[in-house]
Design an enzyme around this catalytic site. Sequence first.
Site, PDB file in Angstrom:
ATOM      1  CG  ASN A 124      -6.362   0.287  -0.279  1.00 39.09           C
ATOM      2  OD1 ASN A 124      -5.848   0.060   0.804  1.00 39.09           O
ATOM      3  ND2 ASN A 124      -6.436  -0.619  -1.233  1.00 39.09           N
ATOM      4  CD  GLU A 166     -10.127  -2.639  -2.809  1.00 39.14           C
ATOM      5  OE1 GLU A 166     -10.667  -3.757  -2.713  1.00 39.14           O
ATOM      6  OE2 GLU A 166      -9.049  -2.456  -3.392  1.00 39.14           O
ATOM      7  CB  CYS A 186      -6.119   5.923  -3.684  1.00 38.64           C
ATOM      8  SG  CYS A 186      -6.296   5.231  -5.321  1.00 38.64           S
ATOM      9  CD  GLU A 195      -1.750   7.061  -2.919  1.00 42.32           C
ATOM     10  OE1 GLU A 195      -2.768   6.407  -2.621  1.00 42.32           O
ATOM     11  OE2 GLU A 195      -0.944   6.722  -3.800  1.00 42.32           O
ATOM     12  CB  CYS A 246      -3.574   6.152  -9.259  1.00 42.77           C
ATOM     13  SG  CYS A 246      -4.886   7.078  -8.438  1.00 42.77           S
ATOM     14  CB  CYS A 298      -3.611   9.821  -5.766  1.00 44.35           C
ATOM     15  SG  CYS A 298      -4.816   8.701  -5.019  1.00 44.35           S
TER      16      CYS A 298
END
Length: 137
Positions: free
Chosen positions: A48, A50, A59, A61, A92, A95
Amino acid sequence: MPRPTPTVVRRLEKAARQAAKASYSPYSKFRVGAAILTGSGKVYTGTNVENASYGLCNCAERTAIFTAVAAGERTVRAVAVYTPTRAATSPCGACRQVINEFGPEALVISVCDGKNRIETTLDRLLPAAFGPRNLKG
Ligand code: THU
């Protein structure tokens, strides 16, 4: 496409755990790692990433999938995700939608810091998905 062997699944889990070490997560401090198996048999990893503008966080993934696509891959056979939690967590919603684009039947494995793990498929996580075929009318 055949289901990945237990050996390949273990390799993906290990790669996902390793990928989390590079996490850029100064805001959530939640280090996530992902590893995907593509149609060519290669493994790509992601973490991830940010941003100070929180809505731009990406994310693990999706980082892994975008890396694979940028390398020319178009099929995702399996996704392993590691979260630094006691219980395993599934990808999530955003994703799931991105996995659906390249692997509507992908195997999705979640591992964590505890013994708990989830092994399921994308079509179970995102039933009746909207995908490329829906744009064809
Ligand atoms: N995150 C992932 O990378 N993958 C998931 O499956 C769940 C959430 C990231 C996004 C954000 O950087 C942090 O975890 C907290 O939500």
